[in-house]
Design an enzyme around this catalytic site. Sequence first.
Site, PDB file in Angstrom:
ATOM      1  N   ASN A  40      36.199  22.434  14.979  1.00  0.00           N
ATOM      2  CA  ASN A  40      35.248  23.115  15.907  1.00  0.00           C
ATOM      3  C   ASN A  40      36.147  23.421  17.115  1.00  0.00           C
ATOM      4  O   ASN A  40      36.073  24.343  17.837  1.00  0.00           O
ATOM      5  CB  ASN A  40      34.046  21.933  16.237  1.00  0.00           C
ATOM      6  CG  ASN A  40      33.191  22.049  15.211  1.00  0.00           C
ATOM      7  OD1 ASN A  40      33.358  23.022  14.394  1.00  0.00           O
ATOM      8  ND2 ASN A  40      32.033  21.150  15.236  1.00  0.00           N
ATOM      9  N   ARG A 395      34.035  37.472  12.962  1.00  0.00           N
ATOM     10  CA  ARG A 395      34.995  36.850  13.666  1.00  0.00           C
ATOM     11  C   ARG A 395      35.665  35.672  12.612  1.00  0.00           C
ATOM     12  O   ARG A 395      35.166  34.907  11.996  1.00  0.00           O
ATOM     13  CB  ARG A 395      34.785  36.001  14.863  1.00  0.00           C
ATOM     14  CG  ARG A 395      35.717  35.449  15.602  1.00  0.00           C
ATOM     15  CD  ARG A 395      35.843  35.151  16.848  1.00  0.00           C
ATOM     16  NE  ARG A 395      34.624  35.418  18.145  1.00  0.00           N
ATOM     17  CZ  ARG A 395      35.060  36.112  18.672  1.00  0.00           C
ATOM     18  NH1 ARG A 395      36.225  36.684  18.988  1.00  0.00           N
ATOM     19  NH2 ARG A 395      34.112  36.738  19.548  1.00  0.00           N
ATOM     20  N   HIS A 425      24.291  41.269  11.675  1.00  0.00           N
ATOM     21  CA  HIS A 425      24.101  40.120  11.358  1.00  0.00           C
ATOM     22  C   HIS A 425      22.756  39.739  10.490  1.00  0.00           C
ATOM     23  O   HIS A 425      22.604  38.462  10.170  1.00  0.00           O
ATOM     24  CB  HIS A 425      24.187  39.026  12.620  1.00  0.00           C
ATOM     25  CG  HIS A 425      24.428  37.700  12.318  1.00  0.00           C
ATOM     26  ND1 HIS A 425      23.358  36.985  12.825  1.00  0.00           N
ATOM     27  CD2 HIS A 425      25.629  37.106  12.033  1.00  0.00           C
ATOM     28  CE1 HIS A 425      23.873  35.528  12.388  1.00  0.00           C
ATOM     29  NE2 HIS A 425      25.043  35.646  12.090  1.00  0.00           N
ATOM     30  N   TYR A 458      25.198  24.489   3.900  1.00  0.00           N
ATOM     31  CA  TYR A 458      24.299  24.857   5.145  1.00  0.00           C
ATOM     32  C   TYR A 458      23.104  24.793   4.636  1.00  0.00           C
ATOM     33  O   TYR A 458      22.584  25.156   3.429  1.00  0.00           O
ATOM     34  CB  TYR A 458      24.849  26.342   5.453  1.00  0.00           C
ATOM     35  CG  TYR A 458      26.156  26.766   6.147  1.00  0.00           C
ATOM     36  CD1 TYR A 458      27.346  25.638   6.027  1.00  0.00           C
ATOM     37  CD2 TYR A 458      26.353  27.873   6.790  1.00  0.00           C
ATOM     38  CE1 TYR A 458      28.468  25.766   6.663  1.00  0.00           C
ATOM     39  CE2 TYR A 458      27.604  28.034   7.441  1.00  0.00           C
ATOM     40  CZ  TYR A 458      28.364  27.115   7.431  1.00  0.00           C
ATOM     41  OH  TYR A 458      29.755  27.294   7.977  1.00  0.00           O
ATOM     42  N   HIS A 582      21.263  25.396   9.699  1.00  0.00           N
ATOM     43  CA  HIS A 582      21.700  26.753  10.202  1.00  0.00           C
ATOM     44  C   HIS A 582      20.424  27.770   9.989  1.00  0.00           C
ATOM     45  O   HIS A 582      20.485  28.691  10.527  1.00  0.00           O
ATOM     46  CB  HIS A 582      22.660  27.237   8.822  1.00  0.00           C
ATOM     47  CG  HIS A 582      23.161  28.440   9.298  1.00  0.00           C
ATOM     48  ND1 HIS A 582      22.902  29.807   8.808  1.00  0.00           N
ATOM     49  CD2 HIS A 582      24.151  28.816  10.062  1.00  0.00           C
ATOM     50  CE1 HIS A 582      23.712  30.647   9.183  1.00  0.00           C
ATOM     51  NE2 HIS A 582      24.485  30.042  10.237  1.00  0.00           N
TER      52      HIS A 582
END
Length: 694
Positions: A40, A395, A425, A458, A582
Site C-alpha cells: 500500500n 492505473r 469504471h 475481494y 470492496h
Amino acid sequence: MFINREISWLEFNQRVLNQAQRQDLPLLERVKFLSITASNLDEFFQVRVGGLMLVQRAGKNRPELTGLSPTDELARIRVRANAMVEDQYRLFNGELLPLMREAGLHPLALEDLDEIQLGDLEKYFNANVAPLLTPLAMEVETPPVLPNLSLVLAVELRDKASSNSTRIVAVTLPETLPRRIHVSSLEDRGYVMLEALAARFIGHLLPGEDVAGCTPFRVTRNGDIAVAEEEGGDFAREMEEVLVARKFSDCVRLELPQDAPAHLVARLQALVGADANSTYLVPGLLRLVDFGRMAFEPGNDQLKVESWTPSWPASVDPAVSMFDNIAQGDILINNPYESYEPVVRLIEEAAADPDVIAIKQSLYRTAPNSRFIAALCRAGEAGKQVTVLVELKARFDERLNLAQAERLQRSGVQVVYGVKGFKTHAKIAMIVRREPTGLRRYCHFGTGNYNEDTARIYSDLSLLTCDDKLGADAAQLFNSVTGLTRLMQFRRIYPSPAMMKQRLLELIEAETQRARQGGKAAIRAKMNSLNDVEIMEALERASQAGVKIRLNVRGICCWYPGTAKGRASTRIVSIVDRYLEHARIFSFHNGGDKLVYIASADWMSRNLDRRVELMVPIDNPELAERVLGILDACFKDNAQASLMEEDGSSRPVNNHRRPFAMQAHLQRQARLRARRQERISRQTLEPHLPKKER
C-alpha cells in the site's frame, strides 16, 4: 468537518498494520497483513506523493479543503510515513522474525553458515544468479535509469592499482529471481536473502577491482502520469508513451538500510535525484511486501488462518444454464463467500450459445489469464457481435489491458477505449439472446471487476437479471458510451457523471427534511472511500438535522461531523479482515419504504464527476433484505471494526459484547443458504429416484 485525504489514507494503512500486530492471529496471516501495508505504501508514494510533488514543482501551492498546501501535506506525510515505517520494522524485527525463527522460516545470516553451505550458495549464485546480473556504471555523464520498486545493489569499487578513489556501479536484482534462496545443505534451517547472496559474491562480476562497500537500495518513481488524450490521437499509442514515461519519471522515495554508510547515501541521493525529505532509512530488510508470499505458498497450514471455501450460490442451479437460472428471477451473489463461477459461466455460455446474438461488456481490471477474455474472443471468432469497453487508464494495469485489447481485436471483437476525459469504471455486461418470445437481454451489474482471481479475495456483489427496464438501461448506457452521446433517459439505473451524484444528494436531502420535520430518517452506506465535498456537506447538514447516519468506509474518509449534535447521530466504522471490503451499498430509510442500491462508485469526486459509473437499485424485496443484512453486519461487527475518531484516526470498536465478525458471519450465512437449498433439492428429487438411490 473535513479531514486531509492523504493523512486519512495513511490512517487506513495503519488499520491494516493493526491486523499484523494482533497476537491472536496465526504467524503467516500477520506477515500477510504486514506485506499489504508495504505494498500500500508503495502505491501511495507512486501516486499520491508523486502527484503532490508534481503540483509543488509546478508552483501550485494552493491549499486543499483542510487548508494544507502541497508543501504542508508532504511535510505531514513524511512525519506520518516515518512513524509507520518505524512501527512496521518494530513489529517485523521484534515479533515476527523471532516467531519465524522458531518455525524455521527466518532468513539466515551468511556469517552463521559453514563452508559447505557457503560453497553450495556460491555454486547457486554462479549458475542461477550471476548470468542475470548487469553491473551499470552510475557516475557517468548520463546515468542509467534504475527500475521502479526493484531491489538494487549499490556496489562501491576501488581499483586495486589505485586506492585513492572509488566508483559506484548499480546491479539490479531481477524480479524473475526468488527473493528467498534455499539450497539443500541448508536443510530446514531457513533461507538466505537474494541481496545478501548477491552482495557476498558480487566481486565475481567485477574482476580487477575491490568491493569497498555494498548496500541494497530501492527507488520509487512518480506513477501519477496521465495520458494526454489529444484530439484525434491514437489512444493506445498515447498510453504506451505514458508507460515509457513512468520508467523515467522522478524519484519520489529512496529507501536504504539504516546502517548504510553516510557517504554512500549522499552519492546515491545525487545519482537518483532524491533529497533528504524523500530519503527513508529503514532498520531492516527492504521490500517487506515480498514476505507476504509465504502466506500463499503450500505447507505450514498451522501458521495460517483456516481457509474458507466459497459456497455455491443457493439461487443458482448448476444443472441448468445460466440463462434458465436468471429467467427464474433476479440472482444476487456475494463473493467470495459465494462462488463467482456463475458470473464467469454466464459469459462462457453466451460465447457458445447459438441463440446469443450480441455481447457487450466493460473491462477495467482483468486476470492475467482471464476466462472472460478467452470467452469474449471465442464469441468474436464465432461471428457474434461483441463490443468491449476496455479501460486503458486503469492505473498500473494499463499494459495488461493493452495486451488484452489487442487480443480481443484479433478475434474480431469491437474494442472501445471509453470516453475521452473519463475512466469507464462501471461493471456491466449485457447479452442479447434470441428466444421464442423475441430478443431478451440478460445483464450483470457488479461492484467489482471482471476478475476471477480477485473475486476470491475481494468482497463484492453481483446482480444477474433479465428485467426489461434494467436491460433497456444497460443498452442505453453502452450506446451512450460507444456513441459518445449524453448519459440520459435512464429508467432505473443512475450513471455518473450525469445522474448519480444528483440522485445521492436528493436522497440525502430527503432524509434531512424528514428529520427536520420530526420523522424517522436514516442513511446507511458502505464504500471504499469518501471525499466528495458536495456529498460531505450534505452529510453534515443531515447529521445536524438528526439523521441517523451509519457509514462503513474502508479507506479514505475525509468527513467527520463538525457539531456535537452531528456526532451524536453519526457513526463511521472501517472493517479490515481477511477479505478486502470492496462492495458499495447505499440505503436510505425513505419513510420506511427503504431504498437500496449497489454501485461501482465510491462517494469520491473522481467517481462521481470524472468516471463512468453505475448505481443500480435492488428492488426485489428478498434480495434487498440480503443486502441490508450485509449493512446490519457491518455495524454489528465488534471484532474487526474500527471506529473513526474526530482527528481521522481510529480505534477498535469496544468489545464488551460477544465478539461478532462480519466476514465470518457472511461466510456462515452463505453456507447455511447453500445447505438449505441442497436439502430442498434432495427432497424434490428423492420421490423420483429408485429406492436404492434415495
